[in-house]
Design a protein around this motif. Structure first.
Motif, short mmCIF file in Angstrom:
data_model
loop_
_atom_site.label_atom_id
_atom_site.label_comp_id
_atom_site.label_asym_id
_atom_site.label_seq_id
_atom_site.Cartn_x
_atom_site.Cartn_y
_atom_site.Cartn_z
N LYS A 58 -12.04 -0.13 -10.74
CA LYS A 58 -13.24 0.50 -11.30
C LYS A 58 -13.81 1.56 -10.35
O LYS A 58 -14.08 2.71 -10.77
N ILE A 59 -14.00 1.21 -9.08
CA ILE A 59 -14.64 2.16 -8.17
C ILE A 59 -13.71 3.33 -7.85
O ILE A 59 -14.16 4.45 -7.63
N GLN A 60 -12.39 3.07 -7.86
CA GLN A 60 -11.45 4.17 -7.59
C GLN A 60 -11.40 5.15 -8.74
O GLN A 60 -11.25 6.36 -8.54
N SER A 61 -11.56 4.64 -9.95
CA SER A 61 -11.54 5.54 -11.11
C SER A 61 -12.79 6.41 -11.15
O SER A 61 -12.73 7.57 -11.57
N GLU A 62 -13.93 5.87 -10.70
CA GLU A 62 -15.18 6.62 -10.72
C GLU A 62 -15.36 7.49 -9.47
O GLU A 62 -15.95 8.57 -9.53
N PHE A 63 -14.86 7.01 -8.33
CA PHE A 63 -15.00 7.73 -7.07
C PHE A 63 -13.62 7.88 -6.41
O PHE A 63 -13.34 7.23 -5.40
N PRO A 64 -12.74 8.70 -6.96
CA PRO A 64 -11.37 8.79 -6.46
C PRO A 64 -11.26 9.29 -5.03
O PRO A 64 -10.25 9.06 -4.37
N GLU A 65 -12.30 9.95 -4.51
CA GLU A 65 -12.24 10.52 -3.16
C GLU A 65 -12.94 9.67 -2.11
O GLU A 65 -12.73 9.88 -0.91
N CYS A 66 -13.80 8.74 -2.52
CA CYS A 66 -14.62 8.05 -1.50
C CYS A 66 -14.78 6.55 -1.78
O CYS A 66 -15.74 5.94 -1.31
N ARG B 187 -5.87 -1.97 2.12
CA ARG B 187 -4.42 -1.94 1.92
C ARG B 187 -3.72 -2.77 2.98
O ARG B 187 -4.27 -3.03 4.05
N HIS B 188 -2.53 -3.19 2.63
CA HIS B 188 -1.70 -3.96 3.55
C HIS B 188 -0.36 -3.24 3.67
O HIS B 188 0.47 -3.33 2.75
N PRO B 189 -0.13 -2.47 4.74
CA PRO B 189 1.08 -1.67 4.83
C PRO B 189 2.34 -2.52 4.87
O PRO B 189 2.33 -3.64 5.40
N CYS B 190 3.41 -1.99 4.30
CA CYS B 190 4.71 -2.66 4.37
C CYS B 190 5.20 -2.62 5.81
O CYS B 190 5.23 -1.55 6.42
N PRO B 191 5.62 -3.75 6.38
CA PRO B 191 6.05 -3.75 7.79
C PRO B 191 7.36 -2.98 7.96
O PRO B 191 8.22 -3.00 7.05
N PRO B 192 7.55 -2.31 9.10
CA PRO B 192 8.86 -1.72 9.39
C PRO B 192 9.92 -2.82 9.44
O PRO B 192 9.62 -3.96 9.82
N ASP B 193 11.13 -2.47 9.06
CA ASP B 193 12.18 -3.49 9.00
C ASP B 193 12.41 -4.14 10.36
O ASP B 193 12.77 -5.32 10.44
N GLN C 33 -2.01 7.99 -3.09
CA GLN C 33 -2.26 6.78 -3.89
C GLN C 33 -1.16 5.74 -3.73
O GLN C 33 -1.43 4.54 -3.79
N GLN C 34 0.09 6.16 -3.51
CA GLN C 34 1.16 5.18 -3.35
C GLN C 34 1.00 4.34 -2.08
O GLN C 34 1.59 3.26 -1.96
N GLU C 35 0.17 4.83 -1.15
CA GLU C 35 -0.08 4.07 0.08
C GLU C 35 -1.20 3.05 -0.07
O GLU C 35 -1.49 2.31 0.87
N TYR C 36 -1.84 3.01 -1.24
CA TYR C 36 -2.89 2.02 -1.47
C TYR C 36 -2.32 0.60 -1.52
O TYR C 36 -3.06 -0.38 -1.41
N LEU D 119 -0.17 -9.12 -1.26
CA LEU D 119 -0.61 -9.53 -2.60
C LEU D 119 0.21 -8.87 -3.71
O LEU D 119 0.03 -9.21 -4.89
N ALA D 120 1.11 -7.94 -3.33
CA ALA D 120 1.91 -7.20 -4.32
C ALA D 120 1.01 -6.54 -5.36
O ALA D 120 1.28 -6.56 -6.55
N SER D 121 -0.10 -5.99 -4.88
CA SER D 121 -1.08 -5.35 -5.78
C SER D 121 -1.16 -3.86 -5.47
O SER D 121 -1.27 -3.47 -4.31
N PRO D 122 -1.12 -3.00 -6.51
CA PRO D 122 -1.18 -1.56 -6.26
C PRO D 122 -2.53 -1.08 -5.75
O PRO D 122 -2.63 -0.01 -5.18
#
Length: 974
Positions: free
Chosen positions: A667-675, A680-686, A751-754, A759-762
């Motif tokens: 919800k908040i990302q759709s209304e405030f895409p910039e702020c 996020r939980h980055p994918c660990p390096p192999d 956005q792909q880095e979100y 949690l496997a959540s976008p």
């Protein structure tokens, strides 16, 4: 009045423009002296004592102190002492400190804000008699020194004009020899800090706090190579000859560390004292990669006690780092310069010099990653039994250790209050009481909901809402409800305390909460993010009391699919505040049919579907050893420790909190895409997974880390029927391979880095705990703006300001986690202070000189050394252990130790080192002659453990009696 300066400035396009700088001057700026007849002072301002008290042999009589910039920058620990009062701080100096060190400026502002300290800010830059323009060719530093001397001259004249009988004078403190010479030429009283403090009587402790670069100047033997200059470092980095990054000392070996460099995937290894070259944990350093022929592999040696290699002669090669042939070597470098020091104040103990007359001693920090520090103190007899705080001043090439100074004493070594204070200081946890200003702005009790709020909010007081939390929880920030709708679907609500109703943007309370960022949970206390009247009362969703909430309401079908979602501010009245155990009993008891039971069963049913769906999508189910202490109500000491048991209700609450966080994030990302503030939980390096993959492969399992789903599947399949704890151990190792989850602002990355890997959540954020997390407060404000319940404000929509806030939130959350773990370690030591126990454990890692073990019952990890340097038994013709690098095993005779093998370990507390009391792990089984210890008599551990076994026997007997009585009752009824 004003002065002005006119000069010509060249524009980017080559034009010339005239620039006029105006500077306004006044002749009515107050001097700050109490009851000064020439100045107008308001009662609210800090004033200097009319006749200050200083007992100095060098400057007898009453006097004020005037400081130059470097005195504040380098002697702030001294200035924080209550003994230093009646100090004049010029606005010239204040501005320079602000620009040169924001951290020191913040500490100075705290002193200035305390009226009792008598630190007065004199605005000399705008006073007609004290302002001086910059001379031709004059440096900013020289001009500032001239301003200080001019202000001192003016004060001398002003005091005489105000009262001819007043004998008060001004003493300028500066460590700049040239500035002192010029001050004397001007007829001023002037002194270096060290000389002035030495001349004071009645405060001998102040001498230990003085920073002096002239201490320990014995350069007869150079140990370390010289650091490159700032210019050389910049040029080297620009040409690609040097790399930069933060240095992190190894937790297992103090002579080893690594530097993370953006251009290299794996951390760069720094090994050996000379290659470390005076880098301290956290420093940003410049490094030079060694030739590939000199690359090494991490030592695999556990070396946490410097006494093992502590001698004043530093050799070029450290014997601990002999490389095995064929070992996998990694990029290795040497530190060639320091870009930014990250030194702070350190807690620890004094290692007194054996020469009783000496004032020079070594300080041993509580943090094992910090080297010993040389300090000079005349209080060693008193401080030897105290935990103390020390700051590093500098680290010269000729000294094996950095040079520092004593700051303050905390309390007796081993006292629980002292050790708790050490934990909070070491992890930079703000834990002072809330200011009087904040307290004055809090709502007054008794408090009731304003009737206006009923009109603005959705009234949910009639709905059966309840909270489910751990036992003893007082900061209840979430509650739930579920009910069947007329159309057959299910309405589920997550109701979160509306903290933002009480915390308005920009207020002192808001700023303090933003600084603290999170509530810190220690074993026996809680450091609140917001005052107790909010956290445990007005914002706590207590049973039977009306509270303001922010609600997330879904309509779900029986397959837990979302039909629609609503958000609104609400008024609720929780019907019950339950513990996880109480909620589970209600769910499991078929005789319970009230609305609360029905709601809980619906929630539990839907939660299981949601969890299965998450896992099927690739969410990870990881593990970490968690324990809970039972604390004595009178002594507050731990009397028992048990592993935390998770019930279905734990998972039930977790699933709906996760669902709420995901829904709000979208919800908040759709209304405030910039702020929008997201998490996020980055994918660990192999490379992070190498320890996990190696450990599993030795047990015959392959772990696929190509994506989160494959990792989850691999972990599910890695099961050994003969070792039920094996899968849990793998998941513990997997947890340690993960990256840290962090807050960020949506407009700062793609956005792909979100993506949240665990949690496997976008998309994800934190909405459900605003009492204890400031990130949730920001998210509440964003969501309120989305639904029109509140307005935005500039800082909320400022990407740069919000990103800086995220940096603080991430840092504070990390420190809070570490502080919590340190508290568990402290209470574990207290628990084992007078006991010895034999417990089942599992091997976690096999190292070259040690076996690292985990004890599931207590969630403890420890080390059994199998090399003579660290184990007295093996020094005295003990059994010989052989390490196999290829299989990562240790063998002794017919006994072979592998990762994940079950063993029996004896636990006891070694208190011989008062600084680092440690749990000793000794092998009981498998038995090795001359190395293992015999089992405790009859399996009993000690009096306390025997009592516990007796209590368990009584409890089992009582259960048997109750069971037989129930069976008899049933027979009679039949």
């Amino acid at each position: 009045m004003l002065t002005n300066r006119v000069f010509m400035k060249k524009t980017r396009k080559g034009g010339i423009i005239k620039v006029v700088r105006e500077h306004y001057l006044r002749d009515d700026i107050a001097c700050g002296i109490a009851r000064c007849g020439l100045c107008l002072m308001t009662d609210s301002r800090t004033t200097l004592d009319r006749v200050p008290e200083f007992s100095s042999t060098a400057f007898p009589g009453a006097h004020y102190l005037m400081l130059d910039t470097n005195v504040i920058l380098y002697q702030i620990d001294l200035l924080e002492s209550d003994a230093v009062r009646n100090v004049i701080v010029l606005s010239t100096v204040l501005d320079e400190v602000r620009h040169r060190s924001p951290a020191i400026f913040k500490r100075l502002r705290k002193i200035l804000s305390d009226p009792g300290r008598k630190f007065f800010t004199f605005v000399n830059e705008h006073h007609k008699e004290t302002y001086l323009g910059k001379g031709v060719g004059e440096s900013a530093n020289d001009r500032n020194d001239r301003m200080i001397r001019r202000a001192a001259v003016w004060y001398g004249k002003h005091i005489k004009e105000e009262d001819s009988g007043n004998k008060v004078r001004v003493v300028v403190l500066t460590d700049d020899a040239e500035n002192r010479r010029k001050a004397k030429e001007d007829g001023l009283l002037v002194s270096s800090v060290a000389d002035y403090v030495t001349s004071l009587s009645g405060h001998p402790e102040l001498r230990d706090k003085v920073f002096s670069s002239e201490k320990w100047q014995d350069e007869s033997k150079i140990i370390f190579p010289a650091h490159l200059t700032t210019t050389q470092i910049h040029e080297g980095i620009k040409k690609g000859e040097l790399l930069q990054g933060a240095f992190f000392a190894s937790r297992d070996n103090f002579l080893e560390g690594n530097v993370r460099v953006e251009s290299i995937e794996e951390p760069v290894l720094i090994q050996g004292r000379l290659n470390l070259n005076r880098a301290v944990d956290g420093d940003v350093v410049a490094i030079k990669l060694l030739p590939k022929s000199e690359w090494k592999c991490p030592s695999g040696v556990v070396l946490v006690d410097e006494q093992a290699v502590d001698n004043e002669a530093v050799e070029t090669a450290d014997p601990e780092f002999k490389q095995e042939d064929g070992a996998d070597r990694v990029p290795t470098a040497t530190v060639v310069g320091i870009i930014k020091r990250k030194w702070r104040q350190y807690c620890g103990i004094l290692a007194a010099n054996p020469m009783a007359s000496s004032t020079r001693h070594l300080f041993i920090a509580s943090d094992r990653n910090i080297p010993r520090i040389r300090i000079e103190t005349r209080q060693s007899a008193q401080l030897i039994t105290q935990k103390i705080v020390v700051a590093i001043d500098y680290w010269p090439r000729h000294s094996k250790y950095p040079i520092g100074h004593f700051v303050r004493a905390l309390g007796g070594i081993g006292e629980k209050d002292t050790e708790n204070e050490v934990i909070l200081l070491e992890h930079d946890v703000p834990h002072g009481s809330f200011s009087a200003e904040i307290q004055s702005q809090l709502p007054k009790l008794p408090w009731t909901v304003d009737p206006e709020e009923y009109r603005k909010r959705v009234d949910l007081r009639d709905i059966t809402i309840c909270s489910v939390d751990p036992p003893g929880c007082t900061d209840i920030d979430d509650a739930l409800h579920a009910r069947r709708l007329d159309n057959g679907n299910i309405e589920v609500g997550v109701h979160i305390a509306d903290v933002t109703h009480f915390i308005k943007p920009g207020t002192p309370l808001d700023k303090e909460a933003g600084l603290r960022a999170t509530t810190v949970y220690l074993v026996d206390k809680r450091i609140d993010m917001v005052p107790d009247v909010l956290s445990s009362n007005l914002c706590s969703l207590r049973g039977g009391e009306e509270r303001l909430a922010f609600s997330c309401i879904w309509e779900l079908d029986d397959g837990a699919n979302i039909i629609n979602t609503k958000f609104h501010k609400s008024v609720i009245k929780s019907k019950a505040a339950l513990t996880y155990q109480e909620a589970q009993l209600i769910i499991d008891d078929p005789t319970q049919t009230n609305q609360t039971a029905q709601s809980l069963r619906l929630l539990n049913k839907l939660a299981k579907i949601l969890k299965r769906r998450r896992i099927d999508n690739g969410a990870l189910v990881l593990a970490s050893p968690e324990i809970r202490f039972n604390i004595d109500s009178e002594t507050h000491d731990p009397i028992d420790v048990v592993a935390k048991k998770l019930l279905d209700t734990n998972s039930m609450v977790e699933e709906f909190m996760l669902l709420a966080n995901v829904s709000v994030a979208a919800k908040i990302q759709s209304e405030f895409p910039e702020c929008a503030m997201l998490r996020r939980h980055p994918c660990p390096p192999d490379a992070n997974f190498d320890p996990l993959k190696k450990a599993a492969s030795y047990q015959g399992f392959q772990i696929d880390t190509s994506c989160g789903k494959n990792l989850a599947t691999s972990l599910d399949l890695a099961v050994k029927p003969d070792n039920p704890y094996f899968n849990t151990l793998l998941r513990i190792l997997a947890t340690r391979c993960m990256m840290q989850a962090v807050y960020f602002i949506s407009g700062t990355i793609q956005q792909q880095e979100y993506f949240h890997y665990g949690l496997a959540s976008p998309i994800y954020t934190h909405f459900t705990s605003p009492i204890r997390r400031y990130a949730d407060v920001i998210v509440h404000r964003l969501l309120a703006a989305c639904i029109g319940a509140d307005a935005t404000y500039p800082a909320l929509l400022d990407k740069q300001a919000s990103s800086q806030l995220c940096n603080n939130l991430n840092y504070r959350n990390r420190m809070a986690q570490y502080a919590g773990r340190a508290s568990v370690a402290l209470h574990t030591h207290l628990f084992f202070r007078d006991r010895t126990e034999d417990e089942e454990g599992y091997i976690l890692f096999v190292k070259k000189n040690a076996i690292q073990v985990i004890i599931p019952k207590y969630g403890l990890e420890g080390t059994i050394y199998v090399a003579g340097k660290n184990n007295e038994k093996l020094k005295k013709d003990g059994p010989s252990f052989v390490y196999n690098e290829e299989t990562q095993t240790q063998s002794c005779g017919d006994v072979e130790f592998h990762a994940f093998d079950p063993i029996t370990v004896r636990l006891s507390l070694d208190s011989t080192n008062v600084q680092h009391q440690r749990l000793v792990f000794e092998l009981v089984t498998p038995f090795i002659e001359g190395f293992s210890v015999p089992p405790l008599d009859g399996g009993a551990t000690n009096g306390a453990a025997a009592k516990r076994k007796g209590d368990e026997a009584v409890e089992n007997a009582e259960k048997t009696i109750k069971k037989s009585k129930k069976e008899e009752s049933k027979k009679k009824k039949k």
